[in-house]
Scaffold this active site. Structure first.
Site, PDB file in Angstrom:
ATOM      1  N   LYS A   1     -23.214   0.576  76.475  1.00 13.77           N
ATOM      2  CA  LYS A   1     -24.025  -0.148  77.458  1.00 13.77           C
ATOM      3  C   LYS A   1     -24.065  -1.613  77.009  1.00 13.77           C
ATOM      4  CE  LYS A   1     -28.187  -1.772  78.968  1.00 13.77           C
ATOM      5  NZ  LYS A   1     -27.638  -3.089  79.230  1.00 13.77           N
TER       6      LYS A   1
ATOM      7  N   GLU B   1     -29.620  -2.680  64.291  1.00 13.36           N
ATOM      8  CA  GLU B   1     -29.212  -4.021  63.835  1.00 13.36           C
ATOM      9  C   GLU B   1     -30.042  -5.005  64.636  1.00 13.36           C
ATOM     10  OE1 GLU B   1     -27.217  -4.696  61.450  1.00 13.36           O
ATOM     11  OE2 GLU B   1     -25.997  -2.909  61.162  1.00 13.36           O
TER      12      GLU B   1
ATOM     13  N   CYS C   1     -27.877 -13.525  65.117  1.00 15.17           N
ATOM     14  CA  CYS C   1     -28.939 -12.789  64.426  1.00 15.17           C
ATOM     15  C   CYS C   1     -29.164 -13.354  63.035  1.00 15.17           C
ATOM     16  CB  CYS C   1     -28.580 -11.314  64.363  1.00 15.17           C
ATOM     17  SG  CYS C   1     -26.922 -11.019  63.739  1.00 15.17           S
TER      18      CYS C   1
ATOM     19  N   GLU D   1     -38.471 -15.245  65.804  1.00 20.91           N
ATOM     20  CA  GLU D   1     -37.068 -15.553  66.081  1.00 20.91           C
ATOM     21  C   GLU D   1     -36.969 -16.369  67.370  1.00 20.91           C
ATOM     22  OE1 GLU D   1     -34.429 -12.326  67.318  1.00 20.91           O
ATOM     23  OE2 GLU D   1     -32.951 -13.062  65.873  1.00 20.91           O
TER      24      GLU D   1
HETATM   25  P1  NAD Z   1     -32.288  -7.296  73.658  1.00 24.49           P
HETATM   26  O1  NAD Z   1     -32.998  -6.450  72.669  1.00 24.49           O
HETATM   27  O2  NAD Z   1     -33.067  -7.919  74.747  1.00 24.49           O
HETATM   28  O3  NAD Z   1     -31.140  -6.446  74.382  1.00 24.49           O
HETATM   29  C1  NAD Z   1     -30.133  -5.768  73.666  1.00 24.49           C
HETATM   30  C2  NAD Z   1     -29.578  -4.648  74.519  1.00 24.49           C
HETATM   31  O4  NAD Z   1     -30.605  -3.684  74.746  1.00 24.49           O
HETATM   32  C3  NAD Z   1     -29.101  -5.084  75.898  1.00 24.49           C
HETATM   33  O5  NAD Z   1     -27.945  -4.351  76.247  1.00 24.49           O
HETATM   34  C4  NAD Z   1     -30.269  -4.703  76.784  1.00 24.49           C
HETATM   35  O6  NAD Z   1     -29.919  -4.481  78.137  1.00 24.49           O
HETATM   36  C5  NAD Z   1     -30.729  -3.427  76.123  1.00 24.49           C
HETATM   37  N1  NAD Z   1     -32.113  -3.073  76.427  1.00 24.49           N
HETATM   38  C6  NAD Z   1     -33.130  -3.901  76.753  1.00 24.49           C
HETATM   39  N2  NAD Z   1     -34.271  -3.198  76.947  1.00 24.49           N
HETATM   40  C7  NAD Z   1     -33.960  -1.904  76.725  1.00 24.49           C
HETATM   41  C8  NAD Z   1     -34.696  -0.687  76.772  1.00 24.49           C
HETATM   42  N3  NAD Z   1     -36.006  -0.663  77.059  1.00 24.49           N
HETATM   43  N4  NAD Z   1     -34.049   0.469  76.475  1.00 24.49           N
HETATM   44  C9  NAD Z   1     -32.752   0.476  76.152  1.00 24.49           C
HETATM   45  N5  NAD Z   1     -31.989  -0.640  76.125  1.00 24.49           N
HETATM   46  C10 NAD Z   1     -32.585  -1.817  76.400  1.00 24.49           C
HETATM   47  O7  NAD Z   1     -31.493  -8.380  72.819  1.00 24.49           O
HETATM   48  P2  NAD Z   1     -30.621  -9.608  73.363  1.00 24.49           P
HETATM   49  O8  NAD Z   1     -31.556 -10.660  73.866  1.00 24.49           O
HETATM   50  O9  NAD Z   1     -29.543  -9.119  74.249  1.00 24.49           O
HETATM   51  O10 NAD Z   1     -29.925 -10.093  72.004  1.00 24.49           O
HETATM   52  C11 NAD Z   1     -30.512 -10.941  71.107  1.00 24.49           C
HETATM   53  C12 NAD Z   1     -31.134 -10.163  69.957  1.00 24.49           C
HETATM   54  O11 NAD Z   1     -30.138  -9.395  69.290  1.00 24.49           O
HETATM   55  C13 NAD Z   1     -31.701 -11.072  68.882  1.00 24.49           C
HETATM   56  O12 NAD Z   1     -32.940 -10.563  68.455  1.00 24.49           O
HETATM   57  C14 NAD Z   1     -30.671 -10.988  67.775  1.00 24.49           C
HETATM   58  O13 NAD Z   1     -31.146 -11.302  66.507  1.00 24.49           O
HETATM   59  C15 NAD Z   1     -30.227  -9.581  67.884  1.00 24.49           C
HETATM   60  N6  NAD Z   1     -28.921  -9.397  67.244  1.00 24.49           N
HETATM   61  C16 NAD Z   1     -28.851  -8.694  66.081  1.00 24.49           C
HETATM   62  C17 NAD Z   1     -27.620  -8.547  65.436  1.00 24.49           C
HETATM   63  C18 NAD Z   1     -27.495  -7.773  64.163  1.00 24.49           C
HETATM   64  O14 NAD Z   1     -26.390  -7.345  63.844  1.00 24.49           O
HETATM   65  N7  NAD Z   1     -28.552  -7.559  63.397  1.00 24.49           N
HETATM   66  C19 NAD Z   1     -26.480  -9.120  65.999  1.00 24.49           C
HETATM   67  C20 NAD Z   1     -26.598  -9.830  67.181  1.00 24.49           C
HETATM   68  C21 NAD Z   1     -27.833  -9.956  67.807  1.00 24.49           C
END
Ligand code: NAD
Length: 487
Positions: A170, A245, A279, A380
């Site tokens: 997804k 992650e 991240c 963040e």
């Molecule tokens: P997000 O948590 O908003 O979304 C991530 C994914 O989860 C998307 O595909 C989104 O559609 C899905 N999602 C959202 N709500 C959901 C729910 N209730 N149930 C299931 N899935 C759901 O994150 P984002 O804004 O897309 O990405 C940025 C974040 O990702 C930052 O916090 C960043 O630090 C983190 N990140 C972490 C790493 C790592 O490896 N640790 C790498 C890249 C990004």
């Protein structure tokens, strides 16, 4: 969408627009999936796991398929990178590096596919032969964010498939196009139908039904800690395995014995690479008091030269913010920092340079005089906003560095080897970089401490995250002894 080896529309035919952050305008239409699509995809993945060609393939053949996929990605990596740039606005220079680096990940786990072994255990029971098998889990849900869509999907896909699982991906609603394009390569590589599936759409309509689906065995998630927590709770109700992650608020720590010019570049790569939308962003800069003013001056002079503009241009160094909601969030955090009385030393506004056009740009922003208790130092931001704090000595650097709920990464700039090793020991982070920042490899584990998550991606041991162990007992006795007591 790609489900069960077929290209399909979303149930009900809904679509949504995907925007180009550089123009601020929509450029693609993406199927708006829902729970019915999730069910179709999970059923297809479960069928592929239990029947058909996939479970019959020996492990070496799985490796060959992954290797072929890696080769196809190499051929198409530039085209995939262009799609990612259009979707999330990150620099082509960075995204083409990322898409090219998918192949080594796929090749590495291709090589591990036929090295998954059990063991024979010389148990303490007479007349017993005991051995273990490492078996795949079943259907893996891979949920990824928008900042590095394909690479982060690959971090999950490669080990999951090498271990013999099937997968439903997804992608983020902001960046679905490249993952869909990538499915053409899955098809061309010859993976049996249903082994890899993609359902596009939003978190509530696709992500959560996927996590909750009873046939999903494991959720591999990358995203924010807030979403991670919701997913963890839902996965717990189904007693599912998870890897998380999540986000970070990583300290980048500059000591007075560092090569300050190199450290400036390291700090810039921590906060301006990917426009701060990584991240591992080194969003808290800790500078030793004795060099604080000199270092901040050098840093600001360097940042002022950063070229903003079209992310496709190889001249550009700072691209736009990936989506409008994120732009607004960053500007809100700049206001918060001001209201907390941090000192604005650079930037602090939406960028209105001509080369930024109508795109979603924020000026590289630096706050000095930040206290670690401020929200700007604890939360963040995920943008080009740096908080600078002075420190006295190692003890204080460790105390400030660790005083945050996250623990994803940390940077240390010093030429003193004792100090480097001590800091690496004491910083609570899944990755510590010394005299470098953002280095990463498929051979080395990556993941978080504390609210930055758990589980690791990368390295040979982490394939265990996609396996379960079975213990098999075979009696070599001619007799079945007393059935009323345990053997
Ligand atoms: P997000 O948590 O908003 O979304 C991530 C994914 O989860 C998307 O595909 C989104 O559609 C899905 N999602 C959202 N709500 C959901 C729910 N209730 N149930 C299931 N899935 C759901 O994150 P984002 O804004 O897309 O990405 C940025 C974040 O990702 C930052 O916090 C960043 O630090 C983190 N990140 C972490 C790493 C790592 O490896 N640790 C790498 C890249 C990004």
């Amino acid at each position: 969408m790609y489900i069960g080896g077929r290209w399909v529309d979303a149930d009900g035919g809904g679509r949504f627009e995907s925007d180009n952050p550089y123009t601020g305008k929509p450029w693609a239409l993406i199927p708006r999936g829902n729970a019915a699509d999730v069910d179709r995809a999970v059923q297809a993945a479960r069928t592929a796991f239990t029947a058909g060609d996939w479970p019959k393939l020996n492990a070496s053949r799985r490796g060959v398929l992954l290797r072929t996929l890696g080769d196809l990605v190499t051929e198409k990596s530039k085209a995939l990178a262009e799609i990612e740039v259009r979707d999330n606005g990150k620099l082509y220079a960075e995204m083409s590096g990322q898409t090219a680096y998918m192949a080594p990940w796929l090749h590495y786990y291709a090589g591990l596919a036929d090295k998954i072994e059990g063991s024979v255990i010389p148990v303490d029971k007479p007349d017993m032969f005991n051995y273990t098998r490492s078996e795949p889990l079943g259907v893996v849900a891979a949920i990824v964010p928008w900042n590095s869509p394909l690479l982060l999907a690959t971090w999950k896909l490669a080990p999951a498939l090498a271990a013999g699982n099937t997968v439903v991906i997804k992608p983020s609603e902001y960046t679905s196009a490249s993952v869909l394009e990538f499915m053409k390569l899955i098809e061309d590589a010859g993976f049996p139908p249903g082994v890899v599936n993609v359902v596009t759409g939003f978190g509530a309509q696709v992500g959560m039904p996927l996590v909750e689906h009873p046939l999903v065995a494991k959720v591999a998630f990358t995203g924010s800690d807030a979403t991670g927590q919701r997913i963890y709770e839902a996965a717990a109700r189904g007693l599912k395995r998870v890897t998380m992650e999540l986000g970070g608020k990583s300290p980048n720590i500059v000591f007075d014995d560092a090569d300050l010019d190199n450290a400036v570049k390291g700090v810039v790569s921590g906060i301006l690479a990917a426009t701060g939308q990584t991240c591992v962003a080194g969003s808290r800069l800790l500078v030793q008091q004795s060099v604080h003013d000199e270092f901040v001056e050098k840093l600001i002079a360097f940042v002022k030269t950063a070229r903003m503009g079209d992310p496709m241009s190889l001249e550009t160094q700072v691209g736009p913010i990936a989506n409008k909601a994120q732009l607004e969030k960053i500007l809100k955090y700049i206001d918060i920092a001001r209201s907390e009385h941090a000192t604005l030393a650079l930037g602090g506004t939406r960028a209105s340079r001509p080369e930024c056009g109508d795109g979603w740009f924020v000026e590289p922003t630096i706050f000095t005089g930040v206290k670690n208790s401020m929200r700007i130092a604890q939360e963040e931001v995920f943008g080009p906003v740096l908080s600078i704090m002075p420190f006295k000595d190692e003890e204080e650097a460790v105390a400030i560095g660790n005083d945050v709920v996250y623990g994803l990464a940390a940077g240390v700039w010093t030429q003193n080897i004792r100090r480097a090793l001590t800091m690496a020991d004491r910083l609570q982070a899944g990755t510590v970089w010394v005299n470098t920042y953002r280095a990463n490899s498929y051979m080395s584990p990556f993941g978080g401490y504390k609210r930055s998550g758990f589980g690791r991606e990368g390295g040979k041991d982490m394939i265990a995250e996609y396996l379960q162990t079975k213990s098999v007992w075979i009696s070599t006795s001619t007799d079945v002894p007393n059935p009323f007591i345990q053997r």
